[in-house]
Write a protein that holds these residues in place. Structure first.
Motif, PDB file in Angstrom:
ATOM      1  N   THR A 227       0.841  -1.189   0.000  1.00  0.00           N
ATOM      2  CA  THR A 227       0.000   0.000   0.000  1.00  0.00           C
ATOM      3  C   THR A 227       0.884   1.249   0.000  1.00  0.00           C
ATOM      4  O   THR A 227       2.098   1.164   0.215  1.00  0.00           O
ATOM      5  N   LYS A 228       0.278   2.409  -0.217  1.00  0.00           N
ATOM      6  CA  LYS A 228       1.050   3.652  -0.257  1.00  0.00           C
ATOM      7  C   LYS A 228       1.793   3.893   1.049  1.00  0.00           C
ATOM      8  O   LYS A 228       2.964   4.283   1.047  1.00  0.00           O
ATOM      9  N   GLN A 229       1.105   3.668   2.168  1.00  0.00           N
ATOM     10  CA  GLN A 229       1.741   3.905   3.470  1.00  0.00           C
ATOM     11  C   GLN A 229       2.902   2.945   3.700  1.00  0.00           C
ATOM     12  O   GLN A 229       3.976   3.347   4.150  1.00  0.00           O
ATOM     13  N   ALA A 230       2.693   1.671   3.390  1.00  0.00           N
ATOM     14  CA  ALA A 230       3.758   0.683   3.574  1.00  0.00           C
ATOM     15  C   ALA A 230       4.924   0.969   2.627  1.00  0.00           C
ATOM     16  O   ALA A 230       6.088   0.792   2.990  1.00  0.00           O
TER      17      ALA A 230
ATOM     18  N   LYS B 291      10.510   2.639   1.490  1.00  0.00           N
ATOM     19  CA  LYS B 291      11.472   3.513   0.811  1.00  0.00           C
ATOM     20  C   LYS B 291      12.348   4.255   1.821  1.00  0.00           C
ATOM     21  O   LYS B 291      13.543   4.467   1.587  1.00  0.00           O
ATOM     22  N   LYS B 292      11.743   4.661   2.938  1.00  0.00           N
ATOM     23  CA  LYS B 292      12.514   5.328   3.995  1.00  0.00           C
ATOM     24  C   LYS B 292      13.579   4.385   4.542  1.00  0.00           C
ATOM     25  O   LYS B 292      14.730   4.775   4.778  1.00  0.00           O
ATOM     26  N   HIS B 293      13.202   3.129   4.724  1.00  0.00           N
ATOM     27  CA  HIS B 293      14.142   2.117   5.202  1.00  0.00           C
ATOM     28  C   HIS B 293      15.262   1.900   4.181  1.00  0.00           C
ATOM     29  O   HIS B 293      16.441   1.794   4.554  1.00  0.00           O
ATOM     30  N   LEU B 294      14.894   1.842   2.895  1.00  0.00           N
ATOM     31  CA  LEU B 294      15.891   1.641   1.845  1.00  0.00           C
ATOM     32  C   LEU B 294      16.920   2.765   1.841  1.00  0.00           C
ATOM     33  O   LEU B 294      18.123   2.525   1.676  1.00  0.00           O
ATOM     34  N   CYS B 295      16.444   4.006   2.017  1.00  0.00           N
ATOM     35  CA  CYS B 295      17.348   5.157   2.001  1.00  0.00           C
ATOM     36  C   CYS B 295      18.350   5.103   3.144  1.00  0.00           C
ATOM     37  O   CYS B 295      19.501   5.515   3.009  1.00  0.00           O
TER      38      CYS B 295
ATOM     39  N   THR C  62      10.777  -5.255   8.058  1.00  0.00           N
ATOM     40  CA  THR C  62       9.721  -6.083   8.647  1.00  0.00           C
ATOM     41  C   THR C  62       8.375  -5.734   8.022  1.00  0.00           C
ATOM     42  O   THR C  62       7.895  -4.605   8.129  1.00  0.00           O
ATOM     43  N   TRP C  63       7.778  -6.726   7.366  1.00  0.00           N
ATOM     44  CA  TRP C  63       6.482  -6.532   6.715  1.00  0.00           C
ATOM     45  C   TRP C  63       5.365  -7.188   7.524  1.00  0.00           C
ATOM     46  O   TRP C  63       5.563  -8.205   8.170  1.00  0.00           O
ATOM     47  N   ASN C  64       4.170  -6.613   7.446  1.00  0.00           N
ATOM     48  CA  ASN C  64       2.945  -7.270   7.880  1.00  0.00           C
ATOM     49  C   ASN C  64       2.162  -7.566   6.603  1.00  0.00           C
ATOM     50  O   ASN C  64       1.491  -6.690   6.055  1.00  0.00           O
TER      51      ASN C  64
END
Length: 325
Positions: free
Chosen positions: A83-86, A91-95, A104-106
């Motif tokens: 989703t957009k929020q996830a 992307k923040k984590h990737l940066c 960590t995904w749900n």
């Protein structure tokens, strides 16, 4: 001939890659691009890339033939995406981390809904009975193509479930320089992945058909061989793609003896695609639908009828295929 690898997951580049913060040559909305370095990927070296079979990477959309409703069916590629929020969190984590492997995904809450008929691709990892996203944040998968599904109308145009046939482009068994469009039993394509190419797929780089008479076909992955490919060397491959007629392809997929697949796209080398006419369009094409003409008559305007009525016709290239009416 040995059965070549099925394309179920994203295929790694034959070279190690790096990300450059500049406009992507492949996707207009992407403000970065992935480019190849001169270093060969250890995955390719471990799989003995020098003895691998080099095949043309075709520019279309990935499809798959497998059992559904107790008969061979064509499946369309559908990756579950966040989703957009996830996606923002990812992307923040990737940066910050430069890798998506430890994110960590749900899966239940972070991903968009998919049809109930959706199945994950072979090789997708599972945890607590839930599919695990790959390093790109996607879960590769498939959905069956129904006969009247408008979303996948170009997929459904190349299969006839009543006759259990698919429209397939492949090198002729008599002469590999000649391409052949045939009606192939779907049972013969079971558990293979294929590329759907044609008028309404990816901007139609092969110039097939027209808006009035669209033409689409399936091409089994690994079926179009590259003869005398250059060695896996950054400079020699760049020269081959840029300067040779045989190099006017979207890319190369190497099928290694242990089943490993690795690829190289023109965009990895900073080269344009499509560029001039394609090498696929230098080869003559014959239509071979012998034995099925009686089933398809003038009352129907679908692709199967159109091809059945030009059985035996020869064309100088794919973009020259025309129907008599």
């Amino acid at each position: 001939m040995r059965r070549l690898g099925s394309v179920q997951q994203k295929i790694p580049c034959v070279f190690l890659t790096e990300v450059k913060e500049e406009q992507s040559r492949k996707r207009e909305s992407q403000q970065f691009q992935v480019v190849a370095t001169v270093n060969v990927n250890p995955i390719a070296l471990e799989a003995n890339i020098d003895s691998a079979l080099a095949t043309e990477k075709l520019d279309g959309t990935c499809s798959y033939v497998s059992i559904y409703k107790e008969q061979p069916y064509l499946w369309a590629r559908l990756d579950r995406k966040p989703t957009k929020q996830a996606c923002k969190r990812f992307k923040k984590h990737l940066c910050s981390q430069k890798s998506g492997n430890d994110f960590t995904w749900n899966v239940v809450e972070d991903f968009k809904r998919v049809p109930e008929t959706w199945v994950p691709a072979h090789g997708v990892q599972h945890h607590d009975r839930q599919p695990v996203p790959d390093e790109h944040g996607h879960i590769p998968g498939w959905v069956p193509v129904e006969k009247d599904d408008k979303q996948y109308c170009w997929h459904s145009s190349v299969v006839d479930y009543d006759a259990k046939l698919g429209l397939v482009l492949r090198p002729s068994a008599q002469d590999e320089d000649v391409l052949e469009i045939s009606m192939v039993p779907l049972a013969d394509l079971l558990e293979q992945t294929l590329e759907l190419i044609g008028t309404n797929v990816n901007g139609n780089p092969y110039g097939m058909g027209s808006k009035k008479r669209p033409v689409h076909v399936l091409v089994a992955h690994g079926s179009v061989h590259i003869r005398n490919p250059p060695p896996v060397d950054y400079g020699q491959l760049t020269t081959w793609f840029r300067d040779s007629q045989e190099g006017r392809v979207e890319g190369i997929v190497w099928h290694c003896n242990d089943g490993t697949l690795v690829k190289l796209h023109r965009h990895h080398l900073g080269l344009k695609w499509p560029d001039c006419d394609t090498f696929l369009n230098t080869r003559p094409v014959v239509i071979h639908t012998d034995g099925v003409l009686q089933k398809y008559d003038n009352t129907s305007n679908d692709l199967f009828t159109s091809f059945a009525q030009i059985h035996g016709h020869h064309f100088s290239r794919l973009r020259d295929i025309q129907f008599d009416h």
